[in-house]
Design a protein around this motif. Structure first.
Motif, mmCIF file in Angstrom:
data_model
loop_
_atom_site.group_PDB
_atom_site.id
_atom_site.type_symbol
_atom_site.label_atom_id
_atom_site.label_comp_id
_atom_site.label_asym_id
_atom_site.label_seq_id
_atom_site.Cartn_x
_atom_site.Cartn_y
_atom_site.Cartn_z
ATOM 1 N N LYS A 179 0.743 -1.218 0.117
ATOM 2 C CA LYS A 179 -0.059 0.044 0.027
ATOM 3 C C LYS A 179 0.654 1.076 0.026
ATOM 4 O O LYS A 179 2.065 1.269 0.481
ATOM 5 C CB LYS A 179 -0.886 -0.049 1.398
ATOM 6 C CG LYS A 179 -1.969 -1.162 1.463
ATOM 7 C CD LYS A 179 -2.752 -0.796 2.482
ATOM 8 C CE LYS A 179 -3.857 -1.818 2.577
ATOM 9 N NZ LYS A 179 -4.352 -2.349 3.692
ATOM 10 N N THR A 180 0.335 2.317 -0.179
ATOM 11 C CA THR A 180 1.108 3.612 -0.292
ATOM 12 C C THR A 180 0.347 4.459 0.795
ATOM 13 O O THR A 180 -0.850 4.518 0.869
ATOM 14 C CB THR A 180 1.080 4.325 -1.502
ATOM 15 O OG1 THR A 180 -0.351 4.309 -2.105
ATOM 16 C CG2 THR A 180 1.869 3.735 -2.481
ATOM 17 N N PRO A 181 0.974 5.265 1.570
ATOM 18 C CA PRO A 181 0.373 6.092 2.632
ATOM 19 C C PRO A 181 -0.140 7.428 1.868
ATOM 20 O O PRO A 181 0.337 7.615 0.596
ATOM 21 C CB PRO A 181 1.436 6.453 3.630
ATOM 22 C CG PRO A 181 2.782 6.547 2.528
ATOM 23 C CD PRO A 181 2.439 5.336 1.831
ATOM 24 N N LYS A 182 -0.883 8.097 2.656
ATOM 25 C CA LYS A 182 -1.306 9.517 2.077
ATOM 26 C C LYS A 182 -0.279 10.287 2.201
ATOM 27 O O LYS A 182 0.677 10.420 3.107
ATOM 28 C CB LYS A 182 -2.392 10.191 2.890
ATOM 29 C CG LYS A 182 -2.965 11.349 2.691
ATOM 30 C CD LYS A 182 -3.691 12.113 3.716
ATOM 31 C CE LYS A 182 -3.832 13.456 3.478
ATOM 32 N NZ LYS A 182 -4.607 14.093 4.683
ATOM 33 N N MET A 183 0.407 10.989 1.078
ATOM 34 C CA MET A 183 1.676 11.625 0.864
ATOM 35 C C MET A 183 1.334 13.057 1.080
ATOM 36 O O MET A 183 0.316 13.913 0.294
ATOM 37 C CB MET A 183 2.273 11.529 -0.474
ATOM 38 C CG MET A 183 2.286 10.214 -0.747
ATOM 39 S SD MET A 183 3.707 9.242 0.074
ATOM 40 C CE MET A 183 4.945 9.832 -0.466
ATOM 41 N N VAL A 184 1.881 13.801 2.019
ATOM 42 C CA VAL A 184 1.715 15.028 2.448
ATOM 43 C C VAL A 184 3.077 15.596 2.143
ATOM 44 O O VAL A 184 4.087 15.461 2.918
ATOM 45 C CB VAL A 184 1.091 15.392 3.716
ATOM 46 C CG1 VAL A 184 1.264 17.034 3.761
ATOM 47 C CG2 VAL A 184 -0.016 14.886 3.840
ATOM 48 N N LYS C 238 -3.743 4.735 13.861
ATOM 49 C CA LYS C 238 -3.155 5.377 12.677
ATOM 50 C C LYS C 238 -1.699 5.874 13.026
ATOM 51 O O LYS C 238 -1.186 6.230 13.889
ATOM 52 C CB LYS C 238 -3.956 6.934 12.653
ATOM 53 C CG LYS C 238 -3.586 7.412 11.142
ATOM 54 C CD LYS C 238 -4.950 8.625 10.945
ATOM 55 C CE LYS C 238 -4.506 9.486 9.847
ATOM 56 N NZ LYS C 238 -5.760 10.368 9.607
ATOM 57 N N ASP C 254 0.419 5.280 7.602
ATOM 58 C CA ASP C 254 -1.042 5.623 6.914
ATOM 59 C C ASP C 254 -0.958 7.116 6.333
ATOM 60 O O ASP C 254 -1.447 7.417 5.239
ATOM 61 C CB ASP C 254 -2.109 5.813 7.817
ATOM 62 C CG ASP C 254 -2.370 4.407 8.542
ATOM 63 O OD1 ASP C 254 -2.850 3.598 7.735
ATOM 64 O OD2 ASP C 254 -2.166 4.274 9.727
ATOM 65 N N VAL C 255 0.269 7.982 7.046
ATOM 66 C CA VAL C 255 0.267 9.151 6.489
ATOM 67 C C VAL C 255 1.776 9.582 6.507
ATOM 68 O O VAL C 255 2.425 9.028 7.623
ATOM 69 C CB VAL C 255 -0.560 10.714 7.425
ATOM 70 C CG1 VAL C 255 -0.277 11.834 6.899
ATOM 71 C CG2 VAL C 255 -1.825 10.048 7.562
ATOM 72 N N TRP C 257 4.390 12.737 6.112
ATOM 73 C CA TRP C 257 4.793 14.124 5.827
ATOM 74 C C TRP C 257 6.078 14.406 5.603
ATOM 75 O O TRP C 257 7.003 14.027 6.280
ATOM 76 C CB TRP C 257 4.409 14.954 7.493
ATOM 77 C CG TRP C 257 2.868 15.203 7.784
ATOM 78 C CD1 TRP C 257 1.756 14.824 7.070
ATOM 79 C CD2 TRP C 257 2.691 15.833 9.079
ATOM 80 N NE1 TRP C 257 0.595 15.235 7.612
ATOM 81 C CE2 TRP C 257 1.107 16.211 8.687
ATOM 82 C CE3 TRP C 257 3.262 16.424 10.083
ATOM 83 C CZ2 TRP C 257 0.523 16.627 9.728
ATOM 84 C CZ3 TRP C 257 2.619 17.091 11.117
ATOM 85 C CH2 TRP C 257 1.084 17.089 11.081
ATOM 86 N N ASP C 319 -3.583 19.899 7.312
ATOM 87 C CA ASP C 319 -2.909 18.578 7.644
ATOM 88 C C ASP C 319 -2.472 18.659 9.082
ATOM 89 O O ASP C 319 -2.691 17.679 9.720
ATOM 90 C CB ASP C 319 -1.869 18.375 6.744
ATOM 91 C CG ASP C 319 -2.214 17.915 5.287
ATOM 92 O OD1 ASP C 319 -3.100 16.647 5.064
ATOM 93 O OD2 ASP C 319 -2.359 18.583 4.479
#
Lengths: 186, 188, 748
Positions: A179-184, C238, C254-255, C257, C319
Motif C-alpha cells: 500500500k502507499t500512505p497518504k503523501m503530504v 493511525k 498511513d500518512v 509528512w 493537515d
C-alpha cells in the motif's frame, strides 16, 4: 487438496530489510554470487516510490515444477508429505536444464560445485519441527510459511504485477500487495 | 617421480618461508628456498621491503589479496571453512593437530607444507590401516593442487611483488609439479 | 546444514577411514548414492552459546550461536526474547563473516609511516613495549599523561569494554574525547522536560491508538520494533511518519509528512497551538503534574499560529490541524522521537517542542503513550572494568571534567581530573589543545575517519600526533592513519554483558570460540599493557595484570541488576535473555518526574540557566551555505562504518549511491546512474546517482560512513563539525548538526 507448503510474502508488511536473504546465507553459506533468496525492489511502474516496496523471492515449490520435469537424473523430488521441491545436489550433473527452464530463476548455478542448487524450503529444519531460516528471521512476519490446503484466502494473489504468470506450473507462493500512505509533501 | 627426500626438503623450505614473521625470517628462509630450487636471488634484496610486501599479500592488516589459507579459495572466501576442517581431520587421523587449535586456521599453507614434509612416502614405514596413504593421496593429489594454484595466481595478479616472494611462489609452483606424480603413483 | 556438504565432504571420508580402518577406505564418491535426503536438523549436533549484538543499535539483539568443532556455523535470534523473537537483522546474520574474514586484523602490527602501507608484524610484547615507553616519555616530558588522548565510542557497547576507559584511568589522568555524535541534544531536552531520558517499553506500542514516528526510520534502524507499530495499526491505530526523506518506515505509515528539514519544532508548536485552540489539552496533567504550562500556552498564543507552522514546514495547515486533533483525541497516543531529527542546530529545542506536545495531551506516563526517545534504566552495572584508580601521585587537569551519558560513576573527589575535549570536534581538539598538546592517541571501539566530522581536517590533525594506536577488527581509514594496530576479539571471542537503550532485555555474551590469531579483548589488552608498564616503571599502572575475562564479566553484576531482572545469578542468562520486571510498561507511570520541581517542566529554569530558552520555543535552524541540503543518515546494510565491508553484505549492497530528485537532476543534466561529484567547503565525494522522489528537490541523500572493499566512499568528506544546540548537560559536549549540511553536485 494435498498438503502444500508455500511462502506467503506480505509486501504490505515487508520492509525490504534483506534479513530473510542474509538469514539464508547465514544458514547455508552459499558460494559468492549464488543467491537462493533475493529481495527485489518493485519497479516504479508497480510501486510509485523507488526501492520502497519489495518482493522477497526464492523457489516457489510449484505444483508441477519445471525443474523436476526437465531434470535428466532425478535430482529433483517433490515431497509427498508437504509438496516441498527438494534439489539433491549429489545427484545433479550440472547440465543446466533446470536453470534454463525455471521461469522464476530459482535454481542457480554453483560454479564451485559445477552443479545447480536452490532453496529446498529448509526441509531438514521442517522435519525437525523448525521454521525455514528465512521465515524464522523475518522481523515483521512479512514472510510466512503456509499450507495451501488449509490456508484461508483473503486478499492475497498468486501473480502480482511484474511476476510471470505460469499456470501450468502453478507456483505455490502467495502475495499480499503493498500500500502507499497518504503523501503530504511540501 | 622426484626424489622423496628432495620433495620433503622443498616443502620444509617453503613452509619456513610462508611461516615468516619478519625480514630476518624471510632472509633466512629465502636463502634455503633459493638454494633448494636453484632459483636466483639478487644480492641487493631489500629485506624490509620484502617484509612489507609479504604482509601486504599474506598477513595484513590491510585486506590481503592472497590469503595463505585453503579456505579462502574454495567454497567461500572465508577462513575456518570446510577445507580447514578437512585439514583438521587429516591431522587428527594421524594423531596430529595444529598448535592452539582454533587460533590459526588449520589450513595455513605453512601447516599444510609441514604435514607434506612429514608424511611417509608410498611403501615407506608402517601403514596398516591405510590412513597415512589416504591422507597423502588426498593432501598431495587433491587438496594442495586444489587451491595452491589459485593462491599463486592471486599473488601474481598483484603489482610490484617483491623478488623473494616471486621466487618463493615460483618455487611453490615447481614443488607442486613434483608432488603430482607421487600422488598419482599412490593412486595406482 | 546442506546436503552437499554432508555427502561430499572429504573429511567425512577421512573420519570413516580413521574409525573403521582400511576396509572402509573407499573413494568418497562411492559413499554418496542412496543417501538422498539430508538428515533432519538436530541441535544436538552443535554446541550452542549465548551472544548479544554489541553494536550501537536500538535492538541489541540476543543471539544464539551454533558451534561445531570450535567453529561458528550459524547464528539466530534468541527465541526467549519477545523483542528479538528468534530473528536478527541483515547485519546480524552476516556476523560469522567477522571472525572468519580473511581481511581481519590478525596480529599486532606497526606501520613505518602513516598511510604508507608499510606494515611490520610485531609481537604483543614488542607493540606494548613501544606503546608503554611512549606513555612514560610523555609523562616524563609533560609532567602528566594529559598528552595521551583516548577516543572511544559505540563500536562495542559490551559492558566490559568500558575497560578501555578503565585502562586510561589506571595509567593516570589523560585527555578524553567526550560527548556523542549520536543523540545528545535530545537527551538534554528530555532531561530538562522530564528529568531524565526514559522511554516506555517499545513492546507496549501495540496499545497506542495513534503513533507518530518523527525523524526515525525503524524499518532500517530498529527492524524488531516495526512489528509493534504494525500491530498497533492492525488494532486500529493511525501511523503518521514525519521525515524529510520518504523512508521505508514512511512507506509503512498511513500518512507521510515531508516537512522542510529542521522545521520540526515549528510543526510541533503549530500542532500544540491548534490543540490549545480546540480545548483538547489534558488539563489534569498540565496543571497537576506539569510546571509552567500557562506560560507555554501564552507563548503559543502570542507567537505561534498553524499558518506560521505551515509556512515554516511546508505541511499544509489543514493537515497540521487534522493530525493534531486526531493525536490529541486518541488515547493513548505516542511519538517516537528519532535521533535524526535532533542532529540540528535547533535539535534540542525541537525535541522539547515534541515532548511538550506529548505532555499537553496527557500522554506522558501512560502505557502505549509516551515521548519515546531512549533510556538507560537497565544499565546499572558495577562498571568494574571502567572504575580504576590512577597511580599514586598522578598529575592531571585542574578544572573539572565533563562526563559522558554512559558514565555512571560518581566523582572521585580528587583535585585532579582527566581533561575532556569534544568528541564531535576531534580534529579541532587535536589541533587546538595545548599545554600539554595531545601527542598520542588511543582509538578503540571507534573509527574516527568513518564517523568523525570533517575528514580532511582530521587527517591534518592526525598528522600532528606523535603516536596513534588503534584497536580494531578490520583495516579502515583510521588504521591507515595509525602507527600501531592491535587486533581485537569479535563478539564470539569474548565474555561480556549487553543491555539496550531502547528495549528492556538483558543478554550475556559468552565466549563461543577461541580468540583467533593473536586477538585480545579490550580488557585483556589493558591487562597486558599494565604488565608492560609495571615492568618498565613499577607502579605506573594500576590495572590488574592477570585477569579472567569471564570473571570480569561476572563482576559487572549486582543485586540491583538481579532484582530488576528477576534472576538470582548471571548464569541464568545462559538459558536465554531476560526482561526487566517493570511495574508498568510506561516510563514515569507514577507521574513523579526527576526534574527540580518533580513535575513535567514545560518551563525549565535549568534549561534557561544552561543558556537556552526556559520554554520550548521555536529556534531557527542553520542557515544554508550551499545549493542543496545534504543528508547522511544510516544505511540498512551497516551500522556506522561496521558490516558494509563484509563479503556477504556486498552480495546485496554492491556500491554506495547518491540519491537525488529527478527534477533537480534534470536541471543539472544528471541522468540516473551517472557518476557525480558532491562537493562543499569541507571536501568532495564521488559516487553514482540514483534518481528518486523519495528525497525532496532541494536535497541530496548519501548513506553514511565508509564502504571499504577498496572504495574510498566516505560521507565525512562532506560533513562539518557544527554543533547542535544541546548535549553538553548530560553527554559532556553538545551534539553535532549532522543533518544541517549543504553541498553542490555536478556530473563527474
Amino acid at each position: 487438496m494435498k498438503k502444500q507448503y508455500a511462502f506467503l510474502v506480505d509486501t504490505e508488511r515487508c520492509i525490504g530489510c534483506f534479513t530473510c536473504a542474509m538469514a539464508c546465507r547465514n544458514y547455508y553459506h552459499q558460494v559468492e554470487g549464488v543467491v537462493w533468496r533475493q529481495v527485489h525492489p518493485l519497479s516504479e511502474e508497480i510501486y510509485p516510490h523507488r526501492e520502497r516496496a519489495f518482493l522477497s523471492l526464492s523457489c516457489n515449490h510449484c505444483e508441477n515444477p519445471a525443474c523436476l520435469n526437465v531434470c535428466p537424473v532425478e535430482a529433483y523430488t517433490k515431497r509427498e508429505e508437504d509438496g516441498v521441491v527438494v534439489h539433491h545436489q549429489e545427484k545433479c550433473i550440472g547440465c543446466g536444464n533446470c536453470i534454463r527452464s525455471c521461469p522464476y530463476g530459482a535454481p542457480k548455478y554453483n560454479p564451485v560445485e559445477k552443479r545447480a542448487e536452490k532453496c529446498s524450503l529448509c526441509h531438514e529444519r521442517l522435519d525437525a519441527g523448525l521454521d525455514p531460516a528465512c521465515v524464522q528471521a523475518c522481523p515483521t512476519d512479512a514472510l510466512q510459511l503456509v499450507d495451501l490446503a488449509e490456508f484461508e484466502r483473503t486478499n492475497e494473489v498468486q501473480y502480482p504485477a511484474g511476476y510471470p504468470r505460469m499456470e501450468g506450473l502453478n507456483p505455490s507462493t502467495r502475495f499480499v500487495l503493498p500500500k502507499t500512505p497518504k503523501m503530504v509533501r511540501r | 617421480m622426484a626424489d622423496l627426500a628432495h620433495t620433503r626438503d622443498g616443502a620444509r623450505a617453503l613452509r619456513d618461508f610462508f611461516a615468516s614473521r619478519d625480514a630476518a625470517d624471510l632472509k633466512r628462509a629465502s636463502a634455503v628456498v633459493s638454494d633448494h630450487f636453484h632459483l636466483a636471488l639478487g644480492r641487493d634484496t631489500d629485506w624490509t621491503g620484502a617484509e612489507y610486501d609479504f604482509n601486504r599479500l599474506f598477513v595484513g592488516p590491510m585486506a590481503v589479496p592472497a590469503p595463505p589459507f585453503a579456505s579462502a579459495y574454495q567454497t567461500e572466501p572465508a577462513l575456518m571453512g570446510e577445507p580447514t576442517l578437512a585439514m583438521r581431520d587429516a591431522y587428527r587421523a594421524l594423531g596430529l593437530m595444529v598448535p592452539d587449535q582454533g587460533q590459526t586456521p588449520d589450513d595455513h599453507l605453512a601447516f599444510e607444507l609441514d604435514l607434506a614434509a612429514a608424511l611417509p612416502g608410498q611403501g615407506e614405514g608402517q601403514d596398516r590401516d591405510g590412513v597415512t596413504g589416504a591422507v597423502r593421496e588426498w593432501l598431495l593429489g587433491e587438496h594442495l593442487p586444489g587451491w595452491v594454484p589459485a593462491f599463486i595466481e592471486a599473488v601474481r595478479a598483484q603489482p610490484d611483488v617483491s623478488a623473494p616472494v616471486q621466487m618463493a611462489v615460483a618455487a611453490l609452483e615447481d614443488w607442486l609439479e613434483t608432488i603430482r606424480p607421487a600422488a598419482r603413483a599412490g593412486e595406482a | 546444514m546442506t546436503a552437499k556438504k554432508c555427502t561430499f565432504s572429504r573429511r567425512r571420508f577421512l573420519q570413516g577411514a580413521a574409525a573403521a580402518g582400511a576396509a572402509a577406505m573407499l573413494p568418497c564418491s562411492l559413499l554418496v548414492p542412496g543417501k538422498a535426503e539430508a538428515a533432519a536438523f538436530s541441535e544436538g549436533d552443535y554446541q550452542t552459546f549465548r551472544n548479544a549484538c554489541p553494536r550501537n543499535c536500538y535492538d541489541t539483539c540476543s543471539i544464539k550461536t551454533y558451534v561445531k568443532d570450535g567453529v561458528v556455523k550459524f547464528i539466530e535470534g534468541a527465541s526467549e526474547s519477545t523483542y528479538t523473537d528468534g530473528g536478527l537483522c541483515v547485519k546480524g546474520y552476516s556476523y560469522t563473516r567477522r571472525p572468519y574474514s580473511p581481511d581481519r586484523v590478525k596480529y599486532p602490527m606497526v606501520q613505518d609511516g602513516r598511510r604508507s602501507g608499510k606494515w611490520r608484524r610485531v609481537s604483543w610484547d614488542e607493540a606494548l613495549d613501544m606503546i608503554a615507553k611512549k606513555m612514560l616519555k610523555l609523562k616524563e616530558e609533560d609532567g602528566s599523561l594529559l598528552g595521551l588522548g583516548m577516543t572511544k565510542y559505540s563500536g562495542n557497547f559490551g559492558i566490559t569494554n568500558y575497560g578501555v576507559e578503565g585502562m586510561m584511568s589506571s595509567l593516570g589522568y589523560t585527555t578524553r574525547f567526550v560527548g556523542t555524535p549520536c543523540w545528545p541534544a535530545g537527551i538534554d531536552a528530555q532531561n530538562y522536560d522530564l528529568g531524565n531520558m526514559w522511554c516506555n517499553d517499545p513492546e507496549d506500542m501495540v496499545k497506542a491508538r495513534y503513533v507518530i514516528v518523527w525523524g526515525a526510520n525503524p524499518a532500517w534502524c530498529s527492524v524488531h520494533s516495526m512489528k509493534y507499530i504494525m500491530e498497533a495499526k492492525r488494532r486500529g491505530a493511525k501511523v503518521v511518519v514525519v521525515d524529510p526523506v520518504f523512508t521505508q518506515t514512511a512507506a509503512k505509515g498511513d500518512v507521510y509528512w515531508q516537512p522542510k528539514t529542521a522545521s520540526d519544532g515549528a510543526l510541533a508548536l503549530g500542532m500544540a497551538r491548534h490543540i490549545l485552540d480546540k480545548g483538547l489539552v489534558d488539563e489534569d496533567f498540565v496543571h497537576n503534574y506539569g510546571l509552567g504550562f500557562d506560560e507555554f500556552a501564552d507563548y503559543l498564543r502570542d507567537n505561534v499560529t498553524v499558518e506560521w507552522a505551515a509556512e515554516q514546514s511546508g505541511i499544509p495547515a489543514r493537515d497540521i490541524m487534522e493530525v493534531a486533533e486526531e493525536f490529541a483525541t486518541a488515547d493513548p497516543a505516542t511519538i517516537w522521537i528519532g535521533y535524526g531529527m535532533q542532529r540540528h542546530t535547533n535539535g534540542g529545542a525541537s525535541v522539547r517542542s515534541i515532548d511538550a506536545l506529548v505532555a499537553m495531551t496527557g500522554n506522558v506516563g501512560k502505557e502505549g503513550g509516551g515521548a519515546r526517545y531512549g533510556h538507560l534504566q537497565t544499565w546499572g552495572f558495577n562498571y568494574h572494568a571502567l572504575i580504576q584508580k590512577q597511580p599514586e601521585g598522578s598529575k592531571g587537569f585542574l578544572g573539572g571534567a565533563a562526563k559522558g551519558e554512559f558514565d555512571f560513576t560518581s566523582g572521585s573527589g580528587a583535585s585532579y581530573t582527566d581533561r575532556t575535549v569534544n568528541i564531535n570536534k576531534t580534529a579541532q581538539a587535536i589541533l587546538d589543545t595545548t599545554d600539554p598538546a595531545i601527542r598520542m592517541l588511543w582509538v578503540s571501539c571507534k573509527n574516527p575517519f568513518g564517523q568523525d566530522f570533517d575528514r580532511p581536517k582530521l587527517e591534518k590533525a592526525f598528522d600532528k600526533l606523535e603516536m596513534v594506536v588503534t584497536v580494531d577488527q578490520f583495516f579502515n581509514e583510521t588504521v591507515a592513519n595509525s602507527d600501531i594496530v592491535l587486533p581485537v576479539t569479535t563478539l564470539f571471542e569474548e565474555w561480556t554483558v549487553n543491555a539496550s537503550y531502547w528495549h528492556y532485555w538483558l543478554s550475556v555474551n559468552e565466549q563461543a570460540i577461541k580468540p583467533m590469531f593473536e586477538t585480545k579483548s579490550n580488557i585483556e589488552i589493558a591487562a597486558a599493557l599494565s604488565k608492560k608498564m609495571n615492568e618498565l616503571s613499577p607502579g605506573s599502572c594500576t590495572f590488574p595484570q592477570d585477569i579472567d575475562t569471564r570473571e570480569w564479566m561476572a563482576k559487572e553484576f549486582n543485586q540491583g541488576i538481579y532484582d530488576m531482572f528477576g534472576i538470582s545469578d548471571w548464569t541464568e542468562l545462559r538459558n536465554g535473555p531476560v526482561k526487566a520486571r517493570l511495574k508498568s510498561s510506561a516510563a514515569w507511570s507514577d507521574k513523579k518526574f526527576a526534574t527540580p520541581s518533580g513535575k513535567y517542566e514545560f518551563k525549565s529554569e535549568l534549561c534557561e540557566q544552561h543558556g537556552h530558552k526556559a520554554l520550548p520555543e521555536f529556534k531557527v535552524g542553520r542557515e544554508g551555505y550551499d545549493e542543496f541540503r545534504l543528508l547522511t543518515p544510516h544505511t540498512k546494510f551497516g551500522l556506522h562504518s561496521q558490516f558494509v565491508n563484509l563479503d556477504w553484505m556486498h552480495e546485496y549492497n554492491k556500491e554506495p549511491y547518491i540519491y537525488m530528485h529527478p527534477k533537480a537532476a534534470a536541471e543539472k543534466g544528471i541522468g540516473d546512474l551517472d557518476m557525480v561529484r558532491v562537493f562543499n567547503k569541507v571536501g568532495e565525494q564521488k559516487a553514482r546517482v540514483k534518481l528518486t522522489d523519495n528525497v525532496a528537490e532541494d536535497c541530496l541523500l548519501m548513506y553514511e560512513a565508509w564502504f571499504g572493499r577498496g572504495n574510498d566512499y566516505n560521507v565525512q568528506n562532506l560533513v562539518d563539525d557544527e554543533s547542535a544546540d544541546m548535549g553538553a548537560f548530560k553527554a559532556g559536549a553538545p551534539g553535532v548538526a549532522i543533518h544541517d549540511q549543504f553541498a553542490s553536485v555536478e556530473r563527474a
